[in-house]
Design a protein around this motif. Structure first.
Motif, PDB file in Angstrom:
ATOM      1  N   TRP A  58       0.818  -1.212   0.000  1.00  0.00           N
ATOM      2  CA  TRP A  58       0.000   0.000   0.000  1.00  0.00           C
ATOM      3  C   TRP A  58       0.849   1.259   0.000  1.00  0.00           C
ATOM      4  CZ3 TRP A  58      -4.880  -0.206  -1.286  1.00  0.00           C
ATOM      5  CH2 TRP A  58      -5.605  -1.376  -1.050  1.00  0.00           C
ATOM      6  N   THR A  59       0.533   2.170  -0.910  1.00  0.00           N
ATOM      7  CA  THR A  59       1.134   3.499  -0.928  1.00  0.00           C
ATOM      8  C   THR A  59       0.013   4.523  -0.791  1.00  0.00           C
ATOM      9  OG1 THR A  59       1.052   3.487  -3.375  1.00  0.00           O
ATOM     10  CG2 THR A  59       3.115   2.788  -2.330  1.00  0.00           C
ATOM     11  N   SER A  60       0.373   5.767  -0.731  1.00  0.00           N
ATOM     12  CA  SER A  60      -0.561   6.844  -0.403  1.00  0.00           C
ATOM     13  C   SER A  60      -1.901   6.749  -1.136  1.00  0.00           C
ATOM     14  CB  SER A  60       0.096   8.191  -0.710  1.00  0.00           C
ATOM     15  OG  SER A  60      -0.770   9.251  -0.425  1.00  0.00           O
ATOM     16  N   ILE A 127      -0.439  -4.913 -17.622  1.00  0.00           N
ATOM     17  CA  ILE A 127      -0.242  -3.607 -18.257  1.00  0.00           C
ATOM     18  C   ILE A 127       0.398  -2.628 -17.270  1.00  0.00           C
ATOM     19  CG2 ILE A 127      -1.385  -1.607 -19.297  1.00  0.00           C
ATOM     20  CD1 ILE A 127      -3.543  -3.589 -20.308  1.00  0.00           C
ATOM     21  N   LEU A 128      -0.097  -2.614 -16.040  1.00  0.00           N
ATOM     22  CA  LEU A 128       0.441  -1.690 -15.038  1.00  0.00           C
ATOM     23  C   LEU A 128       1.903  -1.993 -14.723  1.00  0.00           C
ATOM     24  CD1 LEU A 128      -2.632  -1.438 -12.641  1.00  0.00           C
ATOM     25  CD2 LEU A 128      -1.797   0.308 -14.240  1.00  0.00           C
ATOM     26  N   PHE A 129       2.245  -3.271 -14.629  1.00  0.00           N
ATOM     27  CA  PHE A 129       3.644  -3.632 -14.407  1.00  0.00           C
ATOM     28  C   PHE A 129       4.506  -3.183 -15.587  1.00  0.00           C
ATOM     29  CE2 PHE A 129       2.779  -6.973 -11.043  1.00  0.00           C
ATOM     30  CZ  PHE A 129       3.598  -6.377 -10.092  1.00  0.00           C
ATOM     31  N   SER A 130       3.986  -3.311 -16.796  1.00  0.00           N
ATOM     32  CA  SER A 130       4.768  -2.915 -17.972  1.00  0.00           C
ATOM     33  C   SER A 130       5.024  -1.411 -17.966  1.00  0.00           C
ATOM     34  CB  SER A 130       4.052  -3.335 -19.263  1.00  0.00           C
ATOM     35  OG  SER A 130       2.950  -2.503 -19.545  1.00  0.00           O
ATOM     36  N   PHE A 184      10.350  -2.208  -4.063  1.00  0.00           N
ATOM     37  CA  PHE A 184      11.353  -3.243  -3.810  1.00  0.00           C
ATOM     38  C   PHE A 184      10.684  -4.593  -3.561  1.00  0.00           C
ATOM     39  CE2 PHE A 184      14.481  -5.622  -1.373  1.00  0.00           C
ATOM     40  CZ  PHE A 184      15.652  -5.351  -2.062  1.00  0.00           C
ATOM     41  N   GLU A 185       9.550  -4.542  -2.878  1.00  0.00           N
ATOM     42  CA  GLU A 185       8.847  -5.783  -2.544  1.00  0.00           C
ATOM     43  C   GLU A 185       8.225  -6.432  -3.785  1.00  0.00           C
ATOM     44  OE1 GLU A 185       7.658  -8.742   0.226  1.00  0.00           O
ATOM     45  OE2 GLU A 185       9.108  -7.092   0.320  1.00  0.00           O
ATOM     46  N   ILE A 186       7.570  -5.658  -4.629  1.00  0.00           N
ATOM     47  CA  ILE A 186       6.903  -6.261  -5.793  1.00  0.00           C
ATOM     48  C   ILE A 186       7.902  -6.641  -6.889  1.00  0.00           C
ATOM     49  CG2 ILE A 186       4.718  -5.092  -5.341  1.00  0.00           C
ATOM     50  CD1 ILE A 186       5.321  -3.286  -7.751  1.00  0.00           C
ATOM     51  N   LEU A 222      -1.549  -1.473  -7.459  1.00  0.00           N
ATOM     52  CA  LEU A 222      -0.661  -1.095  -8.558  1.00  0.00           C
ATOM     53  C   LEU A 222      -1.044   0.267  -9.150  1.00  0.00           C
ATOM     54  CD1 LEU A 222      -0.162  -4.498 -10.423  1.00  0.00           C
ATOM     55  CD2 LEU A 222       1.475  -3.295  -8.958  1.00  0.00           C
ATOM     56  N   PHE A 223      -2.339   0.547  -9.247  1.00  0.00           N
ATOM     57  CA  PHE A 223      -2.761   1.866  -9.721  1.00  0.00           C
ATOM     58  C   PHE A 223      -2.252   2.960  -8.776  1.00  0.00           C
ATOM     59  CE2 PHE A 223      -6.342  -0.116 -12.241  1.00  0.00           C
ATOM     60  CZ  PHE A 223      -6.020   0.482 -13.460  1.00  0.00           C
TER      61      PHE A 223
END
Length: 243
Positions: A58-60, A127-130, A184-186, A222-223
């Motif tokens: 989780w990020t902001s 797509i998001l990872f790319s 770093f984790e993903i 990811l979004f």
């Protein structure tokens, strides 16, 4: 596939090393900021909490209280449950609209959103990872380190920080530490696909080695991560660099 893997892997490893260095620098910077209302123990607790949220993926979150990451649940399940409260349709719509401003990948972002709305979560995540891959690989070309690494730390130490109060700098630093912990984790190594991963993992997914069902919450994470990365780059490259 071997050719593609051998071409991209050095970039990925370089990214991971850069993120590790940046994370250490962010912690050092956060601990060095003197805030009268927080004891050293409380500062360390905040640092650890932001790190743990990143480890949970989780990020902001835009409409979550600013104090939301000050404390972190002790399990992944609890963290997901608490964070998802703030990830309603209105909140996600704001995130999607912000991401559409990233013109270089607007077509891909629109496609990811369509996949998400159609519940094609694996396609959405790929797509998001790319997109995340492309951002950092592009920044790596011709550089020894990730552009946001040492450069980000130096910029935080510029006269800019004299114009905002130390508490805001502290929160800003924690947010960026949180982002890079999550990254770093993903992007973490799979040890030849032997290691078990709690989070969605770029290497497992992109190489077709995951048996886990990709869920809605994985895509939401990811979004949010992509949105926060783009905000970070905008601040470092366009705003702070002008000071």
């Amino acid at each position: 596939s071997k050719t593609i893997s051998s071409t991209i892997q050095p970039f990925i490893e370089s990214i991971r090393k850069g993120l590790g260095k940046l994370g250490e620098s962010m912690v050092e910077l956060a601990r060095s900021i003197k805030i009268p209302e927080l004891s050293e123990k409380e500062k360390l607790e905040r640092i650890n909490s932001y790190k743990q949220w990143g480890l949970y993926g989780w990020t902001s979150i835009s409409n979550a209280p600013i104090s939301f990451f000050n404390n972190c649940p002790d399990t992944q399940l609890k963290a997901d449950k608490e964070a998802l409260i703030y990830c309603n349709k209105e909140s996600l719509a704001c995130t999607f609209n912000a991401l559409k401003n990233f013109k270089k990948k607007k077509k891909d972002i629109n496609e990811a959103i369509k996949c998400f709305n159609s519940k094609y979560y694996k396609g959405c995540a790929l797509i998001l990872f790319s997109i995340i891959d492309s951002i950092f690989i592009t920044k790596q070309i011709g550089n020894d380190e990730i552009l946001t690494g040492a450069k980000a730390i130096k910029l935080f130490k510029k006269p800019f920080k004299k114009r905002i109060n130390k508490k805001d700098i502290f929160i800003l630093t924690l947010s960026y530490y949180n982002i890079f912990t999550c990254l770093f984790e993903i992007f973490s190594d799979t040890n030849n696909f032997k290691d078990k991963k709690n989070l969605i993992n770029r290497n497992y997914l992109d190489h077709g080695m995951t048996n886990k069902v990709i869920r809605k919450k994985d895509c939401i994470k990811l979004f949010l991560l992509l949105d926060n990365i783009l905000e970070l780059l905008d601040l470092v490259e366009n705003k702070l660099s002008k000071d």
